[in-house]
Design a protein around this motif. Structure first.
Motif, PDB file in Angstrom:
ATOM      1  N   ALA A 235       0.850  -1.189   0.000  1.00 40.81           N
ATOM      2  CA  ALA A 235       0.000   0.000   0.000  1.00 40.81           C
ATOM      3  C   ALA A 235       0.890   1.244   0.000  1.00 40.81           C
ATOM      4  N   PRO A 236       1.263   1.733  -1.185  1.00 35.24           N
ATOM      5  CA  PRO A 236       2.148   2.908  -1.259  1.00 35.24           C
ATOM      6  C   PRO A 236       1.405   4.209  -0.951  1.00 35.24           C
TER       7      PRO A 236
ATOM      8  N   ASN B 153       2.460  -1.590   4.299  1.00 36.07           N
ATOM      9  CA  ASN B 153       2.493  -0.145   4.068  1.00 36.07           C
ATOM     10  C   ASN B 153       3.902   0.286   3.670  1.00 36.07           C
ATOM     11  N   ILE B 154       4.051   0.764   2.436  1.00 38.59           N
ATOM     12  CA  ILE B 154       5.325   1.300   1.952  1.00 38.59           C
ATOM     13  C   ILE B 154       5.056   2.772   1.667  1.00 38.59           C
ATOM     14  N   ASP B 155       5.165   3.602   2.692  1.00 36.11           N
ATOM     15  CA  ASP B 155       4.552   4.931   2.613  1.00 36.11           C
ATOM     16  C   ASP B 155       5.359   6.049   3.267  1.00 36.11           C
ATOM     17  N   GLY B 156       6.638   5.816   3.518  1.00 34.41           N
ATOM     18  CA  GLY B 156       7.425   6.883   4.135  1.00 34.41           C
ATOM     19  C   GLY B 156       6.983   7.263   5.528  1.00 34.41           C
ATOM     20  N   GLY B 157       6.190   6.390   6.157  1.00 35.04           N
ATOM     21  CA  GLY B 157       5.749   6.639   7.529  1.00 35.04           C
ATOM     22  C   GLY B 157       4.394   7.278   7.666  1.00 35.04           C
ATOM     23  N   VAL B 158       3.664   7.459   6.558  1.00 37.76           N
ATOM     24  CA  VAL B 158       2.387   8.182   6.616  1.00 37.76           C
ATOM     25  C   VAL B 158       1.388   7.531   7.566  1.00 37.76           C
TER      26      VAL B 158
END
Length: 254
Positions: A183-184, A244-249
């Protein structure tokens, strides 16, 4: 050995962005790859970029039933089973809920329908081979609404893909088939070209850097790295995960 030498990988939506980055990494790991894209020129450019006898392209518009049928026929008639399937095809055109047309809605749902039945064809071959790994490209928007990018139809479609991931993981585990998703958050890919002018793309996306706790938007390679992990034997005890691959969102806010 992290990847099987038998069978091949199919990347649905593999002519650009996350799909193309994943195809490149699979080829680097000596896996045969078939990429699917709707634009013949882009597919040909992607094959030229991959520059490998292990790469093959298939042109198909997944919003057309006949094209979807050709992909299913390819899977059913290929001498080898699909060992790896990445469902990376996407469409993103945010607009307020009341401004969505029926055509908008159908675009998202028809794409999901094609992914469903292409996956069904691939799984039938995987079950015969008693092996397989599937990764669906979901979205942070399926977890969380973002006011700046109202995306009700898109998020509904991606949430459905997340749910499909978990249901298939349970159903197919006994056949040695693993199903996961990523989940980007905001990633610099051509998916934004539908509503951002090319000359404004870099500046517009850069404005989302600080939205991510790690301070930048993602790259296709960032996501492909995680897709590769989920496809490989390194994750052979992982199924049903939405990563979750999201930069920490999703962890919180700056």
């Amino acid at each position: 050995m992290l990847f099987s030498k038998s069978g091949f990988a199919m990347i649905v939506g593999g002519s650009s962005g996350i799909g193309l980055a994943t195809a490149q990494q699979l080829i680097n790991n000596h896996v045969r790859v078939v990429i699917i894209g709707k634009n013949a020129e882009k597919v040909n450019d992607a094959i030229a970029l991959l520059n490998s006898p292990k790469a093959e392209g298939l042109v198909a518009d997944l919003c057309k039933k006949a094209d979807r049928g050709r992909v299913e026929k390819y899977i059913n008639n290929h001498e080898d089973a699909v060992s790896y399937l990445v469902n990376s095809a996407g469409y993103f055109n945010p607009k307020p809920f009341v401004e969505h047309s029926e055509e908008d809605y159908e675009h998202y749902m028809t794409l999901n329908k094609s992914i469903f039945f292409i996956t069904q064809a691939a799984v039938s071959r995987m079950k015969q081979a008693r092996r397989g790994a599937i990764v669906n490209i979901g979205s942070m928007w399926a977890h969380q609404a973002i006011k700046a990018t109202p995306s009700s139809a898109y998020s509904m479609a991606k949430a459905g893909l997340h749910s499909l991931t978990q249901h298939l993981a349970i159903e197919l585990a006994e056949h040695n088939i693993r199903v996961n998703a990523v989940a980007p958050a905001v990633v610099k890919t051509p998916i934004y070209n539908h509503f951002i002018k090319p000359e404004q793309l870099s500046t517009t996306l850069a404005s989302f850097d600080n939205f991510h706790p790690l301070g930048r938007i993602g790259t296709p390679e960032d996501i492909a790295n995680s897709v590769m992990y989920l496809l490989s034997q390194q994750s052979n005890w992982v199924t049903g995960t939405i990563l979750n691959i999201d930069g920490g969102v999703m962890a919180g806010r700056n």
